[in-house]
Scaffold this motif. Structure first.
Motif, PDB file in Angstrom:
ATOM      1  N   THR A   9       0.852  -1.190   0.000  1.00  0.00           N
ATOM      2  CA  THR A   9       0.000   0.000   0.000  1.00  0.00           C
ATOM      3  C   THR A   9       0.884   1.236   0.000  1.00  0.00           C
ATOM      4  N   PHE A  10       0.426   2.245  -0.726  1.00  0.00           N
ATOM      5  CA  PHE A  10       1.180   3.501  -0.854  1.00  0.00           C
ATOM      6  C   PHE A  10       0.296   4.667  -0.427  1.00  0.00           C
ATOM      7  N   ASP A  11       0.769   5.420   0.559  1.00  0.00           N
ATOM      8  CA  ASP A  11       0.085   6.647   0.944  1.00  0.00           C
ATOM      9  C   ASP A  11       0.579   7.777   0.048  1.00  0.00           C
ATOM     10  N   ALA A  12      -0.347   8.440  -0.614  1.00  0.00           N
ATOM     11  CA  ALA A  12      -0.011   9.530  -1.539  1.00  0.00           C
ATOM     12  C   ALA A  12      -0.471  10.838  -0.923  1.00  0.00           C
ATOM     13  N   GLU A  13       0.486  11.627  -0.484  1.00  0.00           N
ATOM     14  CA  GLU A  13       0.180  12.909   0.131  1.00  0.00           C
ATOM     15  C   GLU A  13       1.287  13.892  -0.213  1.00  0.00           C
ATOM     16  N   VAL A  48      -4.713  14.708  -4.816  1.00  0.00           N
ATOM     17  CA  VAL A  48      -5.450  14.315  -6.022  1.00  0.00           C
ATOM     18  C   VAL A  48      -5.631  15.499  -6.962  1.00  0.00           C
ATOM     19  N   THR A  49      -5.968  16.670  -6.405  1.00  0.00           N
ATOM     20  CA  THR A  49      -6.176  17.840  -7.262  1.00  0.00           C
ATOM     21  C   THR A  49      -4.861  18.342  -7.850  1.00  0.00           C
ATOM     22  N   ALA A  50      -3.744  18.027  -7.207  1.00  0.00           N
ATOM     23  CA  ALA A  50      -2.437  18.464  -7.709  1.00  0.00           C
ATOM     24  C   ALA A  50      -1.881  17.533  -8.785  1.00  0.00           C
ATOM     25  N   TYR A  51      -2.273  16.255  -8.764  1.00  0.00           N
ATOM     26  CA  TYR A  51      -1.712  15.275  -9.702  1.00  0.00           C
ATOM     27  C   TYR A  51      -2.833  14.475 -10.387  1.00  0.00           C
ATOM     28  N   PRO A  52      -3.759  15.148 -11.063  1.00  0.00           N
ATOM     29  CA  PRO A  52      -4.912  14.423 -11.639  1.00  0.00           C
ATOM     30  C   PRO A  52      -4.523  13.383 -12.682  1.00  0.00           C
ATOM     31  N   ASP A  53      -3.522  13.671 -13.512  1.00  0.00           N
ATOM     32  CA  ASP A  53      -3.133  12.706 -14.543  1.00  0.00           C
ATOM     33  C   ASP A  53      -2.570  11.435 -13.927  1.00  0.00           C
ATOM     34  N   LEU A  54      -1.764  11.595 -12.888  1.00  0.00           N
ATOM     35  CA  LEU A  54      -1.195  10.427 -12.220  1.00  0.00           C
ATOM     36  C   LEU A  54      -2.284   9.612 -11.536  1.00  0.00           C
ATOM     37  N   VAL A  55      -3.237  10.297 -10.936  1.00  0.00           N
ATOM     38  CA  VAL A  55      -4.363   9.595 -10.300  1.00  0.00           C
ATOM     39  C   VAL A  55      -5.083   8.720 -11.329  1.00  0.00           C
ATOM     40  N   ARG A  56      -5.326   9.262 -12.494  1.00  0.00           N
ATOM     41  CA  ARG A  56      -6.038   8.498 -13.528  1.00  0.00           C
ATOM     42  C   ARG A  56      -5.198   7.321 -14.017  1.00  0.00           C
ATOM     43  N   ARG A  57      -3.872   7.481 -14.052  1.00  0.00           N
ATOM     44  CA  ARG A  57      -3.011   6.359 -14.448  1.00  0.00           C
ATOM     45  C   ARG A  57      -3.059   5.250 -13.400  1.00  0.00           C
ATOM     46  N   ILE A  58      -3.110   5.635 -12.147  1.00  0.00           N
ATOM     47  CA  ILE A  58      -3.199   4.644 -11.074  1.00  0.00           C
ATOM     48  C   ILE A  58      -4.477   3.820 -11.238  1.00  0.00           C
ATOM     49  N   VAL A  59      -5.577   4.506 -11.474  1.00  0.00           N
ATOM     50  CA  VAL A  59      -6.859   3.818 -11.651  1.00  0.00           C
ATOM     51  C   VAL A  59      -6.840   2.957 -12.907  1.00  0.00           C
ATOM     52  N   GLY A  66      -7.991   4.313  -2.027  1.00  0.00           N
ATOM     53  CA  GLY A  66      -8.733   4.627  -0.822  1.00  0.00           C
ATOM     54  C   GLY A  66      -8.592   6.100  -0.491  1.00  0.00           C
ATOM     55  N   ASN A  67      -9.335   6.528   0.498  1.00  0.00           N
ATOM     56  CA  ASN A  67      -9.360   7.905   0.974  1.00  0.00           C
ATOM     57  C   ASN A  67      -8.323   8.065   2.084  1.00  0.00           C
ATOM     58  N   HIS A  68      -7.481   9.098   1.960  1.00  0.00           N
ATOM     59  CA  HIS A  68      -6.438   9.350   2.961  1.00  0.00           C
ATOM     60  C   HIS A  68      -6.627  10.741   3.579  1.00  0.00           C
ATOM     61  N   SER A  69      -7.887  11.186   3.634  1.00  0.00           N
ATOM     62  CA  SER A  69      -8.274  12.486   4.183  1.00  0.00           C
ATOM     63  C   SER A  69      -7.955  13.602   3.193  1.00  0.00           C
ATOM     64  N   ASP A  70      -8.411  14.792   3.497  1.00  0.00           N
ATOM     65  CA  ASP A  70      -8.135  15.925   2.618  1.00  0.00           C
ATOM     66  C   ASP A  70      -6.897  16.691   3.051  1.00  0.00           C
ATOM     67  N   TYR A  71      -6.788  16.952   4.336  1.00  0.00           N
ATOM     68  CA  TYR A  71      -5.695  17.805   4.819  1.00  0.00           C
ATOM     69  C   TYR A  71      -4.530  17.042   5.435  1.00  0.00           C
ATOM     70  N   ILE A  94     -11.743  12.741  -4.997  1.00  0.00           N
ATOM     71  CA  ILE A  94     -11.289  11.484  -5.596  1.00  0.00           C
ATOM     72  C   ILE A  94     -12.302  10.990  -6.624  1.00  0.00           C
ATOM     73  N   ARG A  95     -13.576  11.010  -6.277  1.00  0.00           N
ATOM     74  CA  ARG A  95     -14.601  10.548  -7.221  1.00  0.00           C
ATOM     75  C   ARG A  95     -14.617  11.409  -8.477  1.00  0.00           C
ATOM     76  N   ARG A  96     -14.491  12.721  -8.312  1.00  0.00           N
ATOM     77  CA  ARG A  96     -14.568  13.622  -9.457  1.00  0.00           C
ATOM     78  C   ARG A  96     -13.367  13.464 -10.379  1.00  0.00           C
ATOM     79  N   ILE A  97     -12.193  13.319  -9.832  1.00  0.00           N
ATOM     80  CA  ILE A  97     -10.977  13.291 -10.649  1.00  0.00           C
ATOM     81  C   ILE A  97     -10.606  11.873 -11.081  1.00  0.00           C
ATOM     82  N   ALA A  98     -10.719  10.926 -10.161  1.00  0.00           N
ATOM     83  CA  ALA A  98     -10.333   9.547 -10.490  1.00  0.00           C
ATOM     84  C   ALA A  98     -11.430   8.808 -11.236  1.00  0.00           C
ATOM     85  N   GLY A  99     -12.684   9.251 -11.036  1.00  0.00           N
ATOM     86  CA  GLY A  99     -13.788   8.577 -11.704  1.00  0.00           C
ATOM     87  C   GLY A  99     -14.223   7.302 -11.023  1.00  0.00           C
TER      88      GLY A  99
END
Length: 220
Positions: A9-13, A48-59, A66-71, A94-99
């Motif tokens: 598992t990877f925490d992305a923050e 997620v809002t800073a790296y939308p393209d990478l988020v979509r590649r992950i998906v 998973g959700n790792h909070s906003d702040y 996450i839902r809006r950007i990752a789909g």
């Protein structure tokens, strides 16, 4: 010797330490794809809002998220309203950007709050369950080397055995350098890399089988 199921598992923050070389996050996703490894990513809403393209590649690569909070704050410090907002805002981003919907997977930042009934209630009310970890090499520490990350992850994962959940992060350069060795050495030890969803499904199936067997015994 049967296969051991292990969830990387990877925490992305947003990183707040040194050794966060540009391109590390993309390279980690590429390394996993090249090796055919399915991992799980816990995504901070602001990340997620800073790296939308990478988020979509992950998906697109088939990794559960998973959700790792906003702040990425220590959740016990938040009020009840603050907990709801932090969890919900991250989920919406996450839902809006990752789909895809990150539910039911959630990870408390720093692991803080995972034993706090108030925090756990807020997580559950939002449709999630917290996912902790069994193995940690503290790859986020400034003085941790790639060799240490690799050795500790391999040793501790094999010591734990089947069902180990391994904590890593997407931004430390030593994690990227350690990843090929981690994958190779664990595979040589007959490890199968799975997502946290796979572990949960296997646990649910085992529980159902145990209930069925108990019912059969009681019915005799």
């Amino acid at each position: 010797m049967s296969e051991l199921r292990v969830a990387l598992t990877f925490d992305a923050e947003h990183p707040d330490r040194s050794r966060c070389e540009p391109g590390t996050q993309d390279a980690i996703v590429h390394t996993l794809s090249e090796a055919g490894v399915r991992a799980t990513f816990f995504l901070q809403g602001r990340w997620v809002t800073a790296y939308p393209d990478l988020v979509r590649r992950i998906v697109a690569a088939g990794h559960p998220i998973g959700n790792h909070s906003d702040y990425h704050v220590r959740m016990p410090l938040l009020s009840d309203e603050g907990l709801r907002e932090d969890i919900d805002v991250a989920g919406e981003k996450i839902r809006r950007i990752a789909g895809v919907d990150p539910r039911p997977w959630f990870r408390c930042p720093f692991g803080e709050g995972e034993r706090d009934p108030r925090v756990l209630r807020a997580i559950e009310d939002a449709g999630y369950r917290n996912v902790s970890w069994d193995v940690d090499a503290e790859d986020w520490e400034d003085d941790t080397t790639a060799g240490e990350v690799e050795q500790l992850i391999v040793e501790r994962t094999l010591a734990h055995g089947d069902g180990a959940v391994v904590l890593l992060h997407t931004w430390p350069a030593p994690t990227l350098d350690a990843l090929p060795g981690i994958i190779e050495r664990l595979r040589s030890a007959r490890v199968a890399f799975v997502g946290v969803d796979d572990l949960a499904s296997a646990a649910a199936a085992a529980a159902a089988s145990a209930r069925s067997e108990t019912g059969a015994v009681d019915g005799r």
